[in-house]
Design a protein around this motif. Structure first.
Motif, PDB file in Angstrom:
ATOM      1  N   ASP A 196       0.809  -1.220   0.000  1.00  0.00           N
ATOM      2  CA  ASP A 196       0.000   0.000   0.000  1.00  0.00           C
ATOM      3  C   ASP A 196       0.843   1.272   0.000  1.00  0.00           C
ATOM      4  O   ASP A 196       0.301   2.377  -0.122  1.00  0.00           O
ATOM      5  CB  ASP A 196      -0.925   0.022   1.225  1.00  0.00           C
ATOM      6  N   TYR A 198       2.981   4.327  -1.158  1.00  0.00           N
ATOM      7  CA  TYR A 198       3.022   5.067  -2.417  1.00  0.00           C
ATOM      8  C   TYR A 198       4.443   5.178  -2.937  1.00  0.00           C
ATOM      9  O   TYR A 198       5.401   5.331  -2.173  1.00  0.00           O
ATOM     10  CB  TYR A 198       2.428   6.468  -2.249  1.00  0.00           C
ATOM     11  N   VAL A 232       1.774   5.812  -7.786  1.00  0.00           N
ATOM     12  CA  VAL A 232       0.981   4.597  -7.582  1.00  0.00           C
ATOM     13  C   VAL A 232       1.461   3.903  -6.318  1.00  0.00           C
ATOM     14  O   VAL A 232       2.526   4.215  -5.788  1.00  0.00           O
ATOM     15  CB  VAL A 232       1.116   3.621  -8.776  1.00  0.00           C
ATOM     16  N   THR A 233       0.668   2.961  -5.837  1.00  0.00           N
ATOM     17  CA  THR A 233       1.148   2.140  -4.736  1.00  0.00           C
ATOM     18  C   THR A 233       2.189   1.146  -5.270  1.00  0.00           C
ATOM     19  O   THR A 233       2.250   0.873  -6.472  1.00  0.00           O
ATOM     20  CB  THR A 233       0.013   1.364  -4.062  1.00  0.00           C
ATOM     21  N   LYS A 235       2.141  -2.006  -4.892  1.00  0.00           N
ATOM     22  CA  LYS A 235       1.415  -3.133  -5.480  1.00  0.00           C
ATOM     23  C   LYS A 235       0.979  -2.815  -6.905  1.00  0.00           C
ATOM     24  O   LYS A 235       1.125  -3.646  -7.813  1.00  0.00           O
ATOM     25  CB  LYS A 235       0.203  -3.489  -4.624  1.00  0.00           C
ATOM     26  N   GLU A 236       0.457  -1.617  -7.124  1.00  0.00           N
ATOM     27  CA  GLU A 236       0.012  -1.227  -8.463  1.00  0.00           C
ATOM     28  C   GLU A 236       1.178  -1.208  -9.442  1.00  0.00           C
ATOM     29  O   GLU A 236       1.049  -1.624 -10.602  1.00  0.00           O
ATOM     30  CB  GLU A 236      -0.654   0.149  -8.413  1.00  0.00           C
ATOM     31  N   ALA A 240       1.440  -3.706 -12.597  1.00  0.00           N
ATOM     32  CA  ALA A 240       1.511  -3.116 -13.938  1.00  0.00           C
ATOM     33  C   ALA A 240       2.703  -3.682 -14.702  1.00  0.00           C
ATOM     34  O   ALA A 240       2.615  -3.973 -15.901  1.00  0.00           O
ATOM     35  CB  ALA A 240       1.618  -1.595 -13.843  1.00  0.00           C
ATOM     36  N   GLN A 295       1.118   2.483 -16.388  1.00  0.00           N
ATOM     37  CA  GLN A 295       0.755   1.504 -17.412  1.00  0.00           C
ATOM     38  C   GLN A 295       1.453   1.836 -18.734  1.00  0.00           C
ATOM     39  O   GLN A 295       1.995   0.947 -19.404  1.00  0.00           O
ATOM     40  CB  GLN A 295      -0.766   1.474 -17.605  1.00  0.00           C
TER      41      GLN A 295
END
Length: 303
Positions: A196, A198, A232-233, A235-236, A240, A295
């Motif tokens: 979580d 950032y 983004v976090t 995880k993101e 990605a 992305q």
């Protein structure tokens, strides 16, 4: 033809910036302890020694700009007391050498452009960090303050100064992303901690464009966050990367915080720290990011 001196010119960012400058017709001089080992025949190599506080004055006197990227890699080794001092010294002593050389020798340098890091900031709470926010009182915060202070002395010599507080640089050739990718070779998208936290990041091509922009834009001065507009976090970011590289052929896994603390010691604090830095100031100068979302960045890197 204008001439740019680069310190740390053989590193990840320095190599990419060198190629960009050569394509644009600039002469590049890389300062290094061992110029005889230079491999790029398109550039010149000149000697400097941070410990001895010496550098090639003839190279300095050719330069129109200095890009200062030198500094021991923060993530390379465990943070022992000696390693932490090495990280600080590699930044501050190199900056002091540049300042003294400019101060004591005739030169035509117009601007110095220096790296710094978003490690300057503390843990994100209620808003993205801007360049006027105070520094953290942790190790990377105090290191970044000392780093910026040491190079800021060039302003007293009537030189323009740009400092880029850089987030995580996304490149397949090195840096954190290369480490994140290693488990993915075996099909695992590995999340550190909760995921979580950032991350303020930037595609390496955008970072090189920022440095080039600082050279060609005479009006650009001061401190800027070198981060993409959409943090983004963790995880993101990892997912990605996994999606761009593997499609759906991966399994998500987690490394718990306590395991990171055992493996990394104090460095785990920075791995798990949440930093959300704003790109608004540099965007307000007219700079447009080629890769504003993670992305888009990952798709370009793993296409």
């Amino acid at each position: 033809m204008e001439t740019v001196i680069i310190t740390g010119g053989t590193g990840l960012v320095g190599t990419a910036l060198t190629n960009q400058l050569l394509e644009r017709g600039y002469k590049v001089i890389i300062l290094t302890r061992q110029p005889e080992k230079g491999t790029n025949k398109a550039v010149s190599y000149a000697r400097w020694d941070i410990e001895q506080q010496t550098l090639d004055i003839s190279a300095l006197q050719q330069a129109d700009y200095i890009v200062h990227l030198a500094g021991a890699n923060v993530g390379d080794k465990r943070w022992t007391t000696a390693r932490k001092q090495e990280i600080i010294d590699s930044r501050t002593k190199s900056s002091e050498l540049i300042f003294k050389a400019l101060q004591t020798n005739p030169n035509k340098v117009k601007k110095v452009i220096s790296a710094s890091a978003t490690g300057y900031y503390g843990i994100t709470k209620d808003h993205p960090f801007t360049e006027t926010d105070p520094p953290a009182d942790d190790y990377l915060g105090t290191t970044s303050v000392a780093w910026e202070k040491s190079i800021a002395q060039v302003i007293s010599l009537d030189k323009k100064l740009v400092i880029f507080r850089t987030g995580m640089v996304l490149s397949k050739d090195g840096g954190a992303l290369k480490e994140f990718y290693k488990p993915l070779r075996f099909g695992f998208a590995t999340i550190l901690g909760s995921g979580d936290q950032y991350i303020s990041w930037i595609h390496i091509q955008d970072l090189v464009r920022l440095y080039f922009n600082a050279i060609v834009n005479d009006r650009l001065e001061g401190i800027y966050n070198a981060v993409a507009p959409n943090p983004v976090t963790h995880k993101e970011l990892v997912l990605a990367m996994a999606h761009a590289a593997k499609g759906r052929s991966y399994v998500t896994s987690y490394v718990p915080a306590f395991a990171l603390k055992l493996a990394l010691g104090e460095m785990s604090i920075e791995v798990l720290k949440s930093v959300n830095a704003s790109s608004r100031k540099i965007q307000d100068t007219g700079f447009q990011f080629s890769y504003p979302t993670v992305q888009e960045a990952m798709e370009q890197l793993f296409k």
